[in-house]
Design a protein around this motif. Structure first.
Motif, PDB file in Angstrom:
ATOM      1  N   ALA A 130      -2.768  26.411  60.147  1.00  0.00           N
ATOM      2  CA  ALA A 130      -3.276  27.517  60.949  1.00  0.00           C
ATOM      3  C   ALA A 130      -3.041  27.265  62.438  1.00  0.00           C
ATOM      4  O   ALA A 130      -2.619  28.165  63.176  1.00  0.00           O
ATOM      5  N   ALA A 131      -3.292  26.033  62.881  1.00  0.00           N
ATOM      6  CA  ALA A 131      -3.100  25.734  64.304  1.00  0.00           C
ATOM      7  C   ALA A 131      -1.633  25.861  64.685  1.00  0.00           C
ATOM      8  O   ALA A 131      -1.279  26.485  65.699  1.00  0.00           O
ATOM      9  N   LEU A 132      -0.748  25.285  63.859  1.00  0.00           N
ATOM     10  CA  LEU A 132       0.680  25.357  64.172  1.00  0.00           C
ATOM     11  C   LEU A 132       1.140  26.813  64.188  1.00  0.00           C
ATOM     12  O   LEU A 132       1.908  27.227  65.063  1.00  0.00           O
ATOM     13  N   GLY A 133       0.641  27.596  63.224  1.00  0.00           N
ATOM     14  CA  GLY A 133       1.037  28.998  63.164  1.00  0.00           C
ATOM     15  C   GLY A 133       0.572  29.764  64.389  1.00  0.00           C
ATOM     16  O   GLY A 133       1.284  30.628  64.909  1.00  0.00           O
ATOM     17  N   SER A 134      -0.623  29.460  64.868  1.00  0.00           N
ATOM     18  CA  SER A 134      -1.097  30.226  66.020  1.00  0.00           C
ATOM     19  C   SER A 134      -0.305  29.867  67.268  1.00  0.00           C
ATOM     20  O   SER A 134      -0.048  30.729  68.117  1.00  0.00           O
ATOM     21  N   ILE A 135       0.100  28.597  67.376  1.00  0.00           N
ATOM     22  CA  ILE A 135       0.960  28.235  68.517  1.00  0.00           C
ATOM     23  C   ILE A 135       2.295  28.967  68.399  1.00  0.00           C
ATOM     24  O   ILE A 135       2.818  29.516  69.372  1.00  0.00           O
ATOM     25  N   TYR A 136       2.833  28.984  67.191  1.00  0.00           N
ATOM     26  CA  TYR A 136       4.104  29.670  66.943  1.00  0.00           C
ATOM     27  C   TYR A 136       3.989  31.146  67.319  1.00  0.00           C
ATOM     28  O   TYR A 136       4.897  31.724  67.914  1.00  0.00           O
ATOM     29  N   GLY A 137       2.822  31.743  66.999  1.00  0.00           N
ATOM     30  CA  GLY A 137       2.614  33.157  67.292  1.00  0.00           C
ATOM     31  C   GLY A 137       2.734  33.482  68.776  1.00  0.00           C
ATOM     32  O   GLY A 137       3.105  34.603  69.145  1.00  0.00           O
ATOM     33  N   LEU A 138       2.442  32.492  69.626  1.00  0.00           N
ATOM     34  CA  LEU A 138       2.576  32.718  71.070  1.00  0.00           C
ATOM     35  C   LEU A 138       3.988  33.154  71.429  1.00  0.00           C
ATOM     36  O   LEU A 138       4.195  33.998  72.302  1.00  0.00           O
ATOM     37  N   GLY A 139       4.973  32.500  70.788  1.00  0.00           N
ATOM     38  CA  GLY A 139       6.351  32.862  71.095  1.00  0.00           C
ATOM     39  C   GLY A 139       6.861  33.989  70.215  1.00  0.00           C
ATOM     40  O   GLY A 139       7.735  34.761  70.608  1.00  0.00           O
ATOM     41  N   TYR A 140       6.289  34.083  69.000  1.00  0.00           N
ATOM     42  CA  TYR A 140       6.870  34.984  68.009  1.00  0.00           C
ATOM     43  C   TYR A 140       6.336  36.409  68.147  1.00  0.00           C
ATOM     44  O   TYR A 140       7.078  37.377  67.990  1.00  0.00           O
ATOM     45  N   TRP A 141       5.054  36.544  68.424  1.00  0.00           N
ATOM     46  CA  TRP A 141       4.443  37.874  68.443  1.00  0.00           C
ATOM     47  C   TRP A 141       3.883  38.110  69.829  1.00  0.00           C
ATOM     48  O   TRP A 141       2.672  38.168  70.024  1.00  0.00           O
ATOM     49  N   ARG A 142       4.780  38.201  70.808  1.00  0.00           N
ATOM     50  CA  ARG A 142       4.322  38.363  72.190  1.00  0.00           C
ATOM     51  C   ARG A 142       3.871  39.796  72.399  1.00  0.00           C
ATOM     52  O   ARG A 142       4.440  40.734  71.856  1.00  0.00           O
ATOM     53  N   ASP A 143       2.823  39.942  73.234  1.00  0.00           N
ATOM     54  CA  ASP A 143       2.260  41.274  73.433  1.00  0.00           C
ATOM     55  C   ASP A 143       3.266  42.229  74.072  1.00  0.00           C
ATOM     56  O   ASP A 143       3.238  43.433  73.833  1.00  0.00           O
ATOM     57  N   ASP A 144       4.174  41.683  74.913  1.00  0.00           N
ATOM     58  CA  ASP A 144       5.121  42.589  75.564  1.00  0.00           C
ATOM     59  C   ASP A 144       6.183  43.092  74.583  1.00  0.00           C
ATOM     60  O   ASP A 144       6.915  44.021  74.880  1.00  0.00           O
ATOM     61  N   GLU A 145       6.276  42.463  73.401  1.00  0.00           N
ATOM     62  CA  GLU A 145       7.239  42.937  72.414  1.00  0.00           C
ATOM     63  C   GLU A 145       6.564  43.756  71.322  1.00  0.00           C
ATOM     64  O   GLU A 145       7.184  44.601  70.695  1.00  0.00           O
ATOM     65  N   HIS A 146       5.298  43.457  71.073  1.00  0.00           N
ATOM     66  CA  HIS A 146       4.652  44.083  69.930  1.00  0.00           C
ATOM     67  C   HIS A 146       3.434  44.905  70.316  1.00  0.00           C
ATOM     68  O   HIS A 146       2.567  45.165  69.496  1.00  0.00           O
ATOM     69  N   GLY A 147       3.354  45.284  71.573  1.00  0.00           N
ATOM     70  CA  GLY A 147       2.364  46.238  72.019  1.00  0.00           C
ATOM     71  C   GLY A 147       0.948  45.893  71.598  1.00  0.00           C
ATOM     72  O   GLY A 147       0.471  44.785  71.808  1.00  0.00           O
ATOM     73  N   GLY A 148       0.293  46.866  70.978  1.00  0.00           N
ATOM     74  CA  GLY A 148      -1.136  46.751  70.750  1.00  0.00           C
ATOM     75  C   GLY A 148      -1.535  45.919  69.541  1.00  0.00           C
ATOM     76  O   GLY A 148      -2.721  45.671  69.336  1.00  0.00           O
ATOM     77  N   THR A 149      -0.556  45.496  68.710  1.00  0.00           N
ATOM     78  CA  THR A 149      -0.973  44.861  67.460  1.00  0.00           C
ATOM     79  C   THR A 149      -1.399  43.414  67.660  1.00  0.00           C
ATOM     80  O   THR A 149      -2.051  42.843  66.795  1.00  0.00           O
ATOM     81  N   GLY A 150      -0.998  42.798  68.780  1.00  0.00           N
ATOM     82  CA  GLY A 150      -1.237  41.369  68.964  1.00  0.00           C
ATOM     83  C   GLY A 150      -2.709  41.005  68.909  1.00  0.00           C
ATOM     84  O   GLY A 150      -3.099  40.012  68.288  1.00  0.00           O
ATOM     85  N   ARG A 151      -3.533  41.824  69.542  1.00  0.00           N
ATOM     86  CA  ARG A 151      -4.963  41.540  69.615  1.00  0.00           C
ATOM     87  C   ARG A 151      -5.591  41.520  68.222  1.00  0.00           C
ATOM     88  O   ARG A 151      -6.304  40.605  67.847  1.00  0.00           O
ATOM     89  N   LYS A 152      -5.282  42.555  67.450  1.00  0.00           N
ATOM     90  CA  LYS A 152      -5.790  42.644  66.084  1.00  0.00           C
ATOM     91  C   LYS A 152      -5.304  41.460  65.251  1.00  0.00           C
ATOM     92  O   LYS A 152      -6.069  40.829  64.515  1.00  0.00           O
ATOM     93  N   LEU A 153      -4.014  41.158  65.424  1.00  0.00           N
ATOM     94  CA  LEU A 153      -3.419  40.081  64.651  1.00  0.00           C
ATOM     95  C   LEU A 153      -4.142  38.768  64.909  1.00  0.00           C
ATOM     96  O   LEU A 153      -4.522  38.051  63.986  1.00  0.00           O
ATOM     97  N   ARG A 154      -4.375  38.451  66.206  1.00  0.00           N
ATOM     98  CA  ARG A 154      -5.009  37.173  66.525  1.00  0.00           C
ATOM     99  C   ARG A 154      -6.433  37.124  66.004  1.00  0.00           C
ATOM    100  O   ARG A 154      -6.897  36.083  65.517  1.00  0.00           O
ATOM    101  N   ALA A 155      -7.140  38.262  66.101  1.00  0.00           N
ATOM    102  CA  ALA A 155      -8.526  38.277  65.640  1.00  0.00           C
ATOM    103  C   ALA A 155      -8.600  37.964  64.144  1.00  0.00           C
ATOM    104  O   ALA A 155      -9.375  37.104  63.707  1.00  0.00           O
ATOM    105  N   PHE A 156      -7.763  38.636  63.350  1.00  0.00           N
ATOM    106  CA  PHE A 156      -7.852  38.423  61.903  1.00  0.00           C
ATOM    107  C   PHE A 156      -7.247  37.093  61.486  1.00  0.00           C
ATOM    108  O   PHE A 156      -7.635  36.515  60.473  1.00  0.00           O
ATOM    109  N   TYR A 157      -6.298  36.597  62.300  1.00  0.00           N
ATOM    110  CA  TYR A 157      -5.721  35.280  62.005  1.00  0.00           C
ATOM    111  C   TYR A 157      -6.812  34.213  62.065  1.00  0.00           C
ATOM    112  O   TYR A 157      -6.910  33.338  61.196  1.00  0.00           O
ATOM    113  N   GLY A 158      -7.659  34.305  63.095  1.00  0.00           N
ATOM    114  CA  GLY A 158      -8.773  33.365  63.197  1.00  0.00           C
ATOM    115  C   GLY A 158      -9.747  33.532  62.048  1.00  0.00           C
ATOM    116  O   GLY A 158     -10.225  32.559  61.465  1.00  0.00           O
ATOM    117  N   LEU A 159     -10.029  34.797  61.709  1.00  0.00           N
ATOM    118  CA  LEU A 159     -11.005  35.059  60.647  1.00  0.00           C
ATOM    119  C   LEU A 159     -10.530  34.544  59.295  1.00  0.00           C
ATOM    120  O   LEU A 159     -11.312  33.983  58.524  1.00  0.00           O
TER     121      LEU A 159
END
Lengths: 304, 680
Positions: B90-119
């Motif tokens: 989970a930790a490695l994936g969340s670090i990876y997400g920083l580069g992979y799912w950047r907010d400037d590329e994926h608009g509004g979904t990043g916030r939701k994604l990070r919230a549920f990733y933690g959950l």
């Protein structure tokens, strides 16, 4: 196993394999009424290739170079696990037969990857065939091994093919005959011999192993040939030991018997190649399934 | 201290999404704060896991107002193993997400994604440490529902919505089985505390428990034919989510099976046989379906089915061994299965992160338009090749170690006197060999077509290497794979501890007295004591293997160095020879479909591939194309039609579906009242 035997084991693995190719080719020449290439031709070829330079395709990467190297190293490691005749193996531990099979899988992985690395349709074709046929050859090999496991209670090749083999033949010869036949099929397909593949063919569309290494040249091609020779020798040693379960107890006789067995196998392969035509590509899976079934019969016979 | 760490880990990961909320949308801090929280929480969770492994198990119970027992936690070595895996990936994936799912590329979904990733991470951790069925189900549902929102991150796309829906239905069905399971368990134990049920011989409730666990946890694990949700969900989720789901989340099903089936000291032989059979079917068909895929992530998803199959093979032969009273087979089979759980988590996460980098660089998951990526993304390609070697179970990486353990269990079974074990070994080992050969074919295909050769499209030609945030997690995973492969003996004590922990019977008195099958009347059925478990390092030649692996690595390195020198002195590169053909083009290369064609043909009775082959007529035919496609057979030919039939039969019941959530809550209340009236 004495230190002398270990040293001999390593030495034989490094030196003897190309000789088998010479014997096979001499046999085929005799059948065709030719003089044929010298017995040591494979050594001359290797020496020449290792002195040459290499040509590389601009498409290729490190994977292309890794193919021959991994196949050669894996075959050499596998050779350490197989007992040569009655003299045992240089390396043995519980479950080493699994390492034995997976080392060849490792070699195959990189050989096929190297073929695909060239971006040539021919080599892709060869790679696809190699990968496909091994899917049926592996279960055949393991079913055969399971017969030996059942009989000896061990999963180490040195024990499975150890001193008690003669007794096993007396007890469960029927199963072992089927295993020998099945392993012989595995040997022929894994080493790309007739009736599965023709090492001397000149039509790329019909080849398996040779077509995968079309772009390799010079020392790397030498490594390919050397690795293939070791593989033939190793799988051959497996079949020969299984078919000749004789322990004389005297080192010289044991080694002599092993050498005779290997030469006999090479002659048998040469005869097969002389009297048989290559199978059509579509029939190869059927024959491999047949080999699986043969070993399966062998194991069912033990279920009593 | 350990308990504090566990709670801290769960709290920090669960709340990680909230931490980004105060910062302005799209800023670097808003994206980084959740990741820091995830990393800190994961560090706490890892510390807790390690403390349990080197120290003593945690077992606490606090009073809580929820009916049905106490708020009890239980972290034994088995749970610790899963905790470590969850938090690492989970930790490695969340670090990876920083580069992979950047907010400037994926608009509004990043916030939701990070919230549920933690959950989802917190939910998995909770269910693993739970010592109470209610707490377990809370964790299970948090995990399952968060995963639904993760899968449908890009819910504007129809394919994503469809995959999300299938996942939701599957996970609800699984939860239903688990509710039933725990209800039966409570009726036996009299409490929701998780402990081994005391069942009399041949009690039908034991069979009920087995079937419910098999279906409920099997659905989550994705064993064939319960895998129908898995390919779509894994393919359509963002790649680091796929890595977490495939690497860890589906293993929660295995955790459930391991925890809730192996606490029977003498399970009936047919349990082991059923699990073994399910493993063999999942293993072979999973990889065969994988071979037929053209979609990179769908292919990897089917590979998860295959690996779950390998794990089930190990679990199954282990259970069989226990049923016949051979603890060595149990230790090897279940130990191998547990190690494979861990290994698969590592290399499947590695593969999905690698696939994510490819998708990020090229914008497509279609293997047949890629090619030549290893020149453009050398580090990603290196990681992908390492992952492929590991996942195919080839020496010297970690996949070989766990498969070796399972093989050793099968080999032992094959030479056992009992005919049931003999059959299991004689069928299981060749099956595993076939799975291995198919996996080699499949991954050589992926690497050869996507990473080697010449690029087949503009997109592939313009690919670029990923940034450090995406490469570093992959490097860590490669390191882990190499460590387990090269020094497996260091990990054997962990497996031993995990095995004794979950194998210890809660009470020696009441056990399922099985072995009623007529084929094995004389098998020893004495309940095994935990001390009968021998250590894995004594059963398997792990130290020898370590030496051989190091020698193999050294020999390979020397050989590659030599080949590099050959390359250095070679003349300037030329085009591929291709038997003298003068103008080869990238389109003439073997594609993934052509590579797999023969194998797909061999298995066409199961795969049911469709071909769109237009007929070519006349001397000057117009340009045309051949298309082949392999559908999700079970979903398309069995599940969907039967669900449609059920839906048609239940049309009259539609009137309860009003679409108002208040009404549904009312239904729940009414059902509760009725249930209380009936059963109190």
């Amino acid at each position: 196993m004495s230190i002398v035997d270990v040293a001999l084991h390593v030495l034989v693995t490094l030196v003897a394999p190309p000789l088998l190719l010479g014997v096979i080719n001499k046999t085929k020449a005799a059948f065709a009424g030719r003089v044929g290439p010298p017995l040591l031709q494979a050594y001359f070829d290797l020496a020449r290739l290792f002195r040459k330079g290499s040509v590389f395709s601009a498409t290729t990467t490190w994977v292309f170079r890794a193919g021959p190297i991994v196949a050669l190293v894996a075959a050499a490691f596998a050779a350490m696990i197989v007992p040569y005749g009655a003299r045992g193996a240089a390396l043995s531990f519980a479950g080493d037969m699994i390492l034995f099979a997976y080392l060849f899988a490792l070699g195959r992985f990189f050989t096929v990857a190297a073929a695909l690395d060239t971006g040539s349709a021919f080599e892709g074709m060869g790679g696809a065939r190699e990968a496909t046929f091994s899917v049926l050859a592996e279960p055949a090999l393991f079913l055969g091994m399971m017969v030996l496991v059942r009989l000896t209670g061990s999963s180490s090749l040195a024990t499975m093919l150890g001193g008690g083999l003669g007794g096993l033949w007396a007890r469960s010869g029927a199963s072992l005959v089927m295993v020998v036949a099945s392993l012989l099929v595995v040997l022929l397909v894994e080493c790309s011999r007739i009736p599965f593949d023709d090492p001397n063919t000149h039509l790329e569309l019909t080849m398996i192993h040779e077509v995968m290494v079309l772009d390799h040249s010079g020392p790397l091609f030498g490594a390919v040939l050397y690795g293939a020779a070791i593989k033939l020798f190793v799988l051959g040693a497996l079949v020969v030991r299984l078919a000749l379960p004789i322990d004389t107890g005297v080192a010289v006789y044991d080694w002599g018997l092993f050498a005779a067995g290997m030469l006999g196998l090479a002659v048998a392969i040469g005869v097969t190649e002389s009297v048989m035509a290559r199978l059509r590509m579509r029939q190869i899976p059927s024959l491999l399934v047949g080999a699986c079934l043969l070993s399966a019969f062998g194991i069912v016979l033990l279920a009593r | 201290m350990t308990e504090l760490l566990v709670w801290l880990a769960i709290a920090l990961t669960a709340a990680s999404g909230l931490l980004g909320a105060p910062f302005a949308r799209g800023t670097a801090t808003a994206q980084r704060a959740p990741v820091w929280s995830m990393v800190a929480g994961s560090a706490a969770g890892l510390a807790a896991g390690v403390r349990v492994l080197v120290g003593s198990a945690l077992r606490v119970a606090h009073p809580w107002p929820v009916p049905g027992g106490a708020l009890s936690l239980r972290v034994d070595p088995l749970a610790a193993m899963f905790l470590i895996q969850i938090f690492l990936i989970a930790a490695l994936g969340s670090i990876y997400g920083l580069g992979y799912w950047r907010d400037d590329e994926h608009g509004g979904t990043g916030r939701k994604l990070r919230a549920f990733y933690g959950l989802v991470t917190a939910g998995m951790a909770l269910l693993v440490v739970a010592g109470n069925a209610v707490l377990f189900l809370v964790g299970w549902e948090v995990m399952a529902l968060s995963a639904f929102f993760l899968v449908s991150t890009e819910d504007e796309e129809p394919a994503v919505r469809a995959a999300g829906l299938v996942y939701l239905v599957a996970t609800r069905l699984g939860t239903l089985c688990l509710f039933a399971y725990f209800a039966v368990l409570r009726s036996i134990n009299g409490s929701f505390e998780l402990r081994a049920p005391e069942l009399a011989a041949a009690d039908p409730r034991a069979t009920a428990l087995f079937v419910l666990a098999l279906v409920g946890f099997g659905l989550k694990a994705g064993a064939m034919p319960l895998h129908v949700w898995l390919p779509g969900a894994h393919a359509n989720a963002p790649s680091h989510v796929s890595a977490l789901m495939s690497g860890v989340l589906i293993k929660m099903g295995i955790y459930g099976l391991a925890r809730f089936l192996t606490w029977f000291p003498a399970p009936p032989a047919w349990w082991g046989a059923v699990i073994l059979g399910a493993g063999a079917v999942s293993g072979v068909l999973g990889v065969v379906f994988a071979l037929a895929q053209h979609d990179l992530k769908r292919l990897l998803a089917y590979h998860s089915v295959e690996n779950i199959g390998i794990i089930l093979l190990g679990l199954g032969v282990g259970l069989l061994g226990r049923a016949y009273g051979d603890e060595a087979i149990f230790a090897l089979g279940d130990g191998g299965a547990l190690l494979h759980v861990c290994n698969h988590g590592l290399f499947k996460a590695l593969r999905f992160l690698g696939a994510g980098s490819v998708v990020h660089a090229t914008g497509t998951r279609e293997i047949d338009v890629l090619g030549g990526l290893s020149r453009r993304m050398p580090y990603t390609a290196g990681g992908f090749v390492a992952g492929a070697v590991a996942i195919c179970g080839l020496p010297p990486l970690n996949g070989f170690v766990s498969e070796l353990l399972i093989y050793l269990a099968l080999v032992r079974a094959c030479s056992h006197a009992a005919s049931g074990l003999f059959a299991a070994g004689a069928v299981g080992a060749p099956t595993l060999a076939m799975i291995g050969a198919l996996a080699v074919a499949c991954f050589v295909k992926v690497i050869g077509v996507a990473f080697l050769g010449e690029p087949r499209s503009e997109r592939a030609a313009r690919a670029h290497e990923s940034g450090p945030a995406m490469l570093a997690p992959m490097a860590v995973l490669v390191g882990c794979c190499a460590a387990i492969g090269l020094v497996p003996q260091l990990f054997a004590p962990v497996l031993d501890a995990a095995l004794t922990a979950f194998a210890r019977p809660a009470s020696a008195g009441g056990v399922v007295r099985a072995l009623s099958s007529p084929s094995s009347p004389s098998s020893p059925s004495s309940p095994s004591s935990p001390s009968a478990l021998s250590s894995l390092s004594a059963l398997a030649p792990l130290s020898t293997l370590s030496v051989v692996s190091f020698a193999l690595v050294l020999a390979l390195a020397a050989g590659l160095a030599w080949a590099r020198r050959v390359r250095a002195v070679a003349p300037a590169p030329v085009p591929t020879w291709d038997c003298g053909y003068a103008a080869p083009s990238a389109r003439m290369q073997y594609t993934s479909s052509s590579f797999a064609a023969t194998l797909v043909d061999l298995f066409s009775s199961v795969l049911r591939p469709t071909r769109h082959a237009p007929s070519v007529r006349g001397p000057f035919p117009s340009p045309t194309a051949l298309r082949t496609h392999v559908p999700e057979v079970v979903l398309d030919h069995a599940v969907t039609p039967s669900f449609r039939l059920v839906a048609r039969g239940l049309v009259w019941f539609r009137w309860v579906q009003r679409g108002a959530i208040q009404l549904y809550v009312l239904y729940v209340l009414a059902a509760l009242v009725v249930a209380l009236l009936v059963w109190r």
